[in-house]
Design a protein around this motif. Structure first.
Motif, PDB file in Angstrom:
ATOM      1  N   SER A 189     108.558  34.519  25.977  1.00 41.62           N
ATOM      2  CA  SER A 189     109.007  33.618  27.042  1.00 41.62           C
ATOM      3  C   SER A 189     108.592  32.192  26.714  1.00 41.62           C
ATOM      4  O   SER A 189     107.726  31.955  25.870  1.00 41.62           O
ATOM      5  CB  SER A 189     108.404  34.032  28.396  1.00 41.62           C
ATOM      6  OG  SER A 189     107.004  33.817  28.389  1.00 41.62           O
ATOM      7  N   VAL A 190     109.214  31.260  27.407  1.00 40.22           N
ATOM      8  CA  VAL A 190     108.875  29.848  27.222  1.00 40.22           C
ATOM      9  C   VAL A 190     107.433  29.603  27.670  1.00 40.22           C
ATOM     10  O   VAL A 190     106.685  28.877  27.015  1.00 40.22           O
ATOM     11  CB  VAL A 190     109.857  28.936  27.988  1.00 40.22           C
ATOM     12  CG1 VAL A 190     109.430  27.482  27.888  1.00 40.22           C
ATOM     13  CG2 VAL A 190     111.270  29.107  27.451  1.00 40.22           C
ATOM     14  N   PRO A 218     109.315  34.286  15.141  1.00 35.82           N
ATOM     15  CA  PRO A 218     110.447  35.204  15.269  1.00 35.82           C
ATOM     16  C   PRO A 218     111.686  34.592  14.619  1.00 35.82           C
ATOM     17  O   PRO A 218     111.752  33.388  14.402  1.00 35.82           O
ATOM     18  CB  PRO A 218     110.627  35.337  16.774  1.00 35.82           C
ATOM     19  CG  PRO A 218     110.030  34.103  17.346  1.00 35.82           C
ATOM     20  CD  PRO A 218     108.934  33.699  16.410  1.00 35.82           C
ATOM     21  N   SER A 219     112.657  35.422  14.349  1.00 34.15           N
ATOM     22  CA  SER A 219     113.905  34.913  13.789  1.00 34.15           C
ATOM     23  C   SER A 219     114.611  34.065  14.848  1.00 34.15           C
ATOM     24  O   SER A 219     114.306  34.152  16.045  1.00 34.15           O
ATOM     25  CB  SER A 219     114.816  36.078  13.372  1.00 34.15           C
ATOM     26  OG  SER A 219     115.298  36.744  14.527  1.00 34.15           O
ATOM     27  N   ALA A 220     115.557  33.272  14.403  1.00 36.91           N
ATOM     28  CA  ALA A 220     116.323  32.436  15.332  1.00 36.91           C
ATOM     29  C   ALA A 220     117.028  33.301  16.373  1.00 36.91           C
ATOM     30  O   ALA A 220     117.051  32.964  17.555  1.00 36.91           O
ATOM     31  CB  ALA A 220     117.337  31.592  14.562  1.00 36.91           C
ATOM     32  N   LEU A 225     114.352  34.705  18.983  1.00 37.74           N
ATOM     33  CA  LEU A 225     113.885  33.681  19.906  1.00 37.74           C
ATOM     34  C   LEU A 225     114.999  33.231  20.850  1.00 37.74           C
ATOM     35  O   LEU A 225     114.791  33.108  22.056  1.00 37.74           O
ATOM     36  CB  LEU A 225     113.319  32.481  19.142  1.00 37.74           C
ATOM     37  CG  LEU A 225     112.641  31.409  19.983  1.00 37.74           C
ATOM     38  CD1 LEU A 225     111.512  31.998  20.825  1.00 37.74           C
ATOM     39  CD2 LEU A 225     112.114  30.303  19.098  1.00 37.74           C
ATOM     40  N   ALA A 226     116.193  33.030  20.318  1.00 33.24           N
ATOM     41  CA  ALA A 226     117.309  32.615  21.164  1.00 33.24           C
ATOM     42  C   ALA A 226     117.607  33.666  22.226  1.00 33.24           C
ATOM     43  O   ALA A 226     117.824  33.335  23.396  1.00 33.24           O
ATOM     44  CB  ALA A 226     118.552  32.352  20.307  1.00 33.24           C
ATOM     45  N   SER A 227     117.571  34.928  21.840  1.00 31.27           N
ATOM     46  CA  SER A 227     117.838  36.005  22.788  1.00 31.27           C
ATOM     47  C   SER A 227     116.773  36.056  23.891  1.00 31.27           C
ATOM     48  O   SER A 227     117.098  36.191  25.074  1.00 31.27           O
ATOM     49  CB  SER A 227     117.881  37.339  22.042  1.00 31.27           C
ATOM     50  OG  SER A 227     118.012  38.403  22.950  1.00 31.27           O
ATOM     51  N   LYS A 228     115.524  35.938  23.520  1.00 32.81           N
ATOM     52  CA  LYS A 228     114.445  35.993  24.512  1.00 32.81           C
ATOM     53  C   LYS A 228     114.494  34.803  25.460  1.00 32.81           C
ATOM     54  O   LYS A 228     114.306  34.956  26.669  1.00 32.81           O
ATOM     55  CB  LYS A 228     113.102  36.070  23.808  1.00 32.81           C
ATOM     56  CG  LYS A 228     112.898  37.421  23.168  1.00 32.81           C
ATOM     57  CD  LYS A 228     111.615  37.507  22.430  1.00 32.81           C
ATOM     58  CE  LYS A 228     111.536  38.879  21.780  1.00 32.81           C
ATOM     59  NZ  LYS A 228     110.261  39.148  21.210  1.00 32.81           N
ATOM     60  N   ILE A 229     114.734  33.634  24.923  1.00 38.32           N
ATOM     61  CA  ILE A 229     114.805  32.452  25.780  1.00 38.32           C
ATOM     62  C   ILE A 229     116.030  32.537  26.690  1.00 38.32           C
ATOM     63  O   ILE A 229     115.946  32.232  27.876  1.00 38.32           O
ATOM     64  CB  ILE A 229     114.807  31.163  24.938  1.00 38.32           C
ATOM     65  CG1 ILE A 229     113.423  30.988  24.298  1.00 38.32           C
ATOM     66  CG2 ILE A 229     115.162  29.948  25.785  1.00 38.32           C
ATOM     67  CD1 ILE A 229     113.333  29.857  23.309  1.00 38.32           C
ATOM     68  N   LEU A 280     116.033  32.386  30.733  1.00 35.64           N
ATOM     69  CA  LEU A 280     116.690  31.277  31.422  1.00 35.64           C
ATOM     70  C   LEU A 280     117.965  31.680  32.172  1.00 35.64           C
ATOM     71  O   LEU A 280     118.563  30.852  32.837  1.00 35.64           O
ATOM     72  CB  LEU A 280     117.041  30.173  30.409  1.00 35.64           C
ATOM     73  CG  LEU A 280     115.855  29.519  29.706  1.00 35.64           C
ATOM     74  CD1 LEU A 280     116.359  28.518  28.675  1.00 35.64           C
ATOM     75  CD2 LEU A 280     114.931  28.850  30.694  1.00 35.64           C
ATOM     76  N   LEU A 281     118.365  32.922  32.090  1.00 34.33           N
ATOM     77  CA  LEU A 281     119.613  33.342  32.733  1.00 34.33           C
ATOM     78  C   LEU A 281     119.640  33.039  34.223  1.00 34.33           C
ATOM     79  O   LEU A 281     120.671  32.672  34.764  1.00 34.33           O
ATOM     80  CB  LEU A 281     119.858  34.837  32.514  1.00 34.33           C
ATOM     81  CG  LEU A 281     120.525  35.194  31.204  1.00 34.33           C
ATOM     82  CD1 LEU A 281     120.632  36.709  31.060  1.00 34.33           C
ATOM     83  CD2 LEU A 281     121.881  34.546  31.054  1.00 34.33           C
TER      84      LEU A 281
END
Length: 109
Positions: A4-5, A63-65, A68-72, A76-77
């Motif tokens: 998470s952020v 983490p891979s891009a 990280l993009a998926s988790k963020i 943020l959804l």
């Protein structure tokens, strides 16, 4: 692994006080507290700085891009605002830029 952020900010702080870290980032201590609690998402420049700190100090394997993009994105959804999309775009752009700076090493024969 950072999921998470808020965890990103906490990990980047790396044991420093919130006040010390706030001075480094040019924000108030109360902002750090809100970022870490997840009640407010930090601006893209703060996320970028935190990611750089983690990568430089090798606190953990980055983490891979995609990870990280998926988790963020999942985090943020609920926001559904343009600001959230801008933050996510900045994170992805930063990861892509960091990956393009890594040159493959050639094996010796």
């Amino acid at each position: 692994m950072i999921s998470s952020v808020s965890e990103l900010v906490r990990t980047a702080r790396n044991g420093r006080s919130q006040e010390q870290f706030a001075k480094e980032l040019g924000v108030r201590q109360s902002s750090i507290s809100r970022y870490e609690s997840g009640s407010v998402n930090p601006p893209a420049r703060v996320i970028d700085h935190c990611m750089n700190l983690i990568n430089q100090s090798e606190i953990q394997t980055a983490p891979s891009a995609e990870e990280l993009a998926s988790k963020i994105l999942n985090h943020l959804l609920g926001i559904g605002a343009a600001d959230a999309r801008l933050v996510l775009d900045k994170v992805i752009d930063t990861l892509i830029a960091n990956q393009s700076n890594v040159k493959p090493t050639k094996g010796k024969r």
